[in-house]
Write a protein that holds these residues in place. Structure first.
Motif, PDB file in Angstrom:
ATOM      1  N   GLU A 102       7.886   5.613   0.490  1.00  0.00           N
ATOM      2  CA  GLU A 102       6.533   5.878  -0.614  1.00  0.00           C
ATOM      3  C   GLU A 102       5.015   5.179  -0.282  1.00  0.00           C
ATOM      4  O   GLU A 102       4.161   5.072  -0.836  1.00  0.00           O
ATOM      5  N   GLY A 103       5.684   4.255   0.562  1.00  0.00           N
ATOM      6  CA  GLY A 103       4.875   2.840   0.906  1.00  0.00           C
ATOM      7  C   GLY A 103       5.675   1.367   2.036  1.00  0.00           C
ATOM      8  O   GLY A 103       6.307   2.080   2.156  1.00  0.00           O
TER       9      GLY A 103
ATOM     10  N   HIS B  94       0.776  -1.232  -0.150  1.00  0.00           N
ATOM     11  CA  HIS B  94      -0.145   0.389  -0.077  1.00  0.00           C
ATOM     12  C   HIS B  94       0.391   1.504  -0.187  1.00  0.00           C
ATOM     13  O   HIS B  94       1.919   0.995   0.806  1.00  0.00           O
ATOM     14  N   ALA B  95       0.326   2.291  -0.781  1.00  0.00           N
ATOM     15  CA  ALA B  95       1.167   3.273  -1.509  1.00  0.00           C
ATOM     16  C   ALA B  95       0.495   4.728  -0.167  1.00  0.00           C
ATOM     17  O   ALA B  95      -0.553   4.363   0.373  1.00  0.00           O
TER      18      ALA B  95
ATOM     19  N   PHE C 216      10.628   1.161  -3.818  1.00  0.00           N
ATOM     20  CA  PHE C 216       9.015   1.964  -3.285  1.00  0.00           C
ATOM     21  C   PHE C 216       9.250   2.464  -1.736  1.00  0.00           C
ATOM     22  O   PHE C 216       9.226   3.160  -1.073  1.00  0.00           O
ATOM     23  N   THR C 217       9.661   1.288  -0.786  1.00  0.00           N
ATOM     24  CA  THR C 217      10.127   0.925   0.205  1.00  0.00           C
ATOM     25  C   THR C 217      11.177   1.891   1.133  1.00  0.00           C
ATOM     26  O   THR C 217      10.526   2.961   1.700  1.00  0.00           O
TER      27      THR C 217
END
Length: 380
Positions: free
Chosen positions: A364-365, A230-231, A359-360
Motif C-alpha cells: 500500500e506504500g 507515503h501511500a 501496510f508495506t
C-alpha cells in the motif's frame, strides 16, 4: 569591529578574517560572538573597500549589524572612521574589537561593559607570565625586563564614547598601536580587565591550527532520527532518494513524495533540534506542491552550515515490498551525495521488507527510516 587588514603574516590567499575556521569565516564567528551578548545593541564593521562582497557573504544573517564603513590606511584611521560613523547615534559606550579574535568570551564582554559604568576606559588584558628579555643589536640578550605589573593588551577595548571619539579626533596620525594609549596620553585612567586566555589574535599561519583545536574541543556528536511514510496512488514511477524508479504506482504527497529525502530531512532537523520537515515546508503551503525534495534536503544542509555543524554520516533504510531497491542503490547513493555535497562513503542505503505484514507488506506504500550523525559546535 576592525576588519580591514590584509593579514599578510597569516599567509592566506584572502584576508585572514574571511578565511574559514570549522567551516565558518573568522569574521562571522567574531560577529556572532559579539552580537549574541544581550547588552550589545549594534555592531559596526570597518572593512577594506575591496572586501564589500566578501563581507556581505560572511556576515549574512548576523543580527544587530549596521552598514559597514570603509577603513583608512592604518588601524587608528580605521577605528576613527568607525567612531565617526557612530557619532550621529550618540552611544554612551563603545567596544573596539579585532575581527581576528573570534574566541571573545561573554564574561569578558560583561566585565568591560560593567566597568564603563564608573570608568572612562577599560581593556581586556592578561598579566605577563613569562620572563621577558630585551634583544641586543647583536641579536643576543641585552637585559632581562622585570615582568611585575606588565600586562598583554588585547581587545575588546571599551570606552565612554565621547571620550574615545575626542581622543581620536585630537590625536596625531599613527600616534598609538591601540586605542587605550590615546587615553593614556591624556592621563585618563583606563582599567585592566582580566581576559580569557583563549581570546588570542589569529596572526600567523600556525595560529589556525590552534584555533581549530579550540573549536574541536567545543564540538559534540549528535544523532538525528527520521521516519516517513507515503501511500501509493495511480502512476508509473516512484521517486526515492532523488532517483526516478519505474513502478506500477507512484507515491502520494504534496511535493514529489520522495519518502527517502523526507525522512532524511527529518533526521537532520531533529539532530539540530529544529523540529521536522513540516516546520519549514508545511503541506498547507501551495508553493511546495509538486516541489522536488532535493530543495528540502539542500535547505536542511543550509541549516547544518548555519549552525556551524558538520554532517558526518547518513544511514537510510527503505521499507518496501516493491519496487526492488538493490538495482538502484548505487544511483541513489550518488544522487544523495550530490544533493548533500557529501562523500559517497558517508551514505548508506539499505532496503528491507516486512515479510508481507502491515501496510508495506500489503504493497500500500513505502516507508523509510533515516539516521544521521552530526558534529555540532556548542556555544560554550
Amino acid at each position: 569591529m576592525v576588519a580591514g587588514g590584509r593579514g599578510v603574516r597569516a599567509q592566506t590567499d584572502i584576508p585572514k578574517q574571511y578565511a574559514c575556521l570549522g567551516g565558518r569565516p573568522i569574521l562571522r564567528r567574531t560577529l556572532e560572538a559579539i552580537a549574541a551578548h544581550p547588552q550589545i545593541d549594534a555592531v559596526l564593521c570597518v572593512i577594506g573597500e575591496p572586501d564589500l562582497a566578501a563581507y556581505a557573504d560572511a556576515s549574512a544573517g548576523v543580527p544587530k549589524l549596521l552598514p559597514p564603513v570603509t577603513g583608512g590606511r592604518s588601524r587608528q584611521a580605521s577605528v576613527r572612521a568607525g567612531l565617526e560613523a557612530l557619532a550621529a547615534k550618540a552611544p554612551q559606550k563603545v567596544l573596539i574589537h579585532d575581527a581576528a579574535r573570534p574566541f571573545i568570551s561573554h564574561k569578558t564582554l560583561t566585565a568591560l561593559l560593567e566597568t564603563l559604568d564608573h570608568a572612562e576606559g577599560a581593556i581586556a588584558a592578561l598579566p605577563v607570565a613569562d620572563t621577558l628579555k630585551r634583544q641586543s643589536t647583536a641579536g643576543g640578550i641585552d637585559a632581562t625586563v622585570p615582568r611585575d605589573g606588565l600586562w598583554r593588551a588585547a581587545t575588546p577595548q571599551g570606552f565612554r564614547f565621547e571620550t574615545i571619539l575626542n581622543a581620536h579626533r585630537s590625536a596625531e596620525p599613527d600616534a598609538a598601536t591601540d586605542d587605550a594609549a590615546l587615553l593614556e596620553a591624556e592621563n585618563i585612567h583606563v582599567a585592566l580587565i582580566p581576559d580569557d586566555p583563549r581570546n588570542f589574535k589569529i596572526t600567523y599561519k600556525e595560529d589556525f591550527a590552534l584555533a581549530e583545536s579550540l573549536i574541536a574541543a567545543t564540538r559534540e556528536t549528535r544523532t538525528g532520527f527520521g521516519f516517513d511514510v507515503h501511500a501509493f496512488e495511480p502512476g508509473d514511477a516512484v521517486i526515492l532518494g532523488g532517483v526516478t524508479i519505474p513502478h506500477s504506482a507512484k507515491l502520494k504527497g504534496h511535493s514529489d513524495a520522495d519518502v527517502v529525502l523526507h525522512a532524511l530531512c527529518d533526521a537532520i532537523f531533529g539532530g539540530l533540534a529544529l523540529g521536522d520537515i513540516g516546520t519549514f515546508f508545511p503541506p498547507s503551503d501551495e508553493k511546495w506542491r509538486g516541489a522536488p525534495s532535493d530543495l528540502f534536503a539542500k535547505a536542511a544542509m543550509a541549516k547544518v552550515a548555519a549552525a556551524g555543524a558538520t554532517l558526518v554520516h547518513v544511514d537510510l533504510t527503505i521499507i518496501a515490498e516493491a519496487p526492488k531497491i538493490g538495482p538502484h542503490r548505487d544511483a541513489m547513493r550518488e544522487r544523495i551525495a550530490d544533493i548533500l555535497s557529501l562523500e559517497g562513503d558517508r551514505i548508506s542505503v539499505k532496503a528491507t521488507t516486512t515479510e508481507g505484514l502491515g501496510f508495506t507488506g500489503r504493497r500500500e506504500g513505502i516507508a523509510c527510516q533515516a539516521v544521521v550523525t552530526l558534529s555540532v559546535e556548542r556555544d560554550s
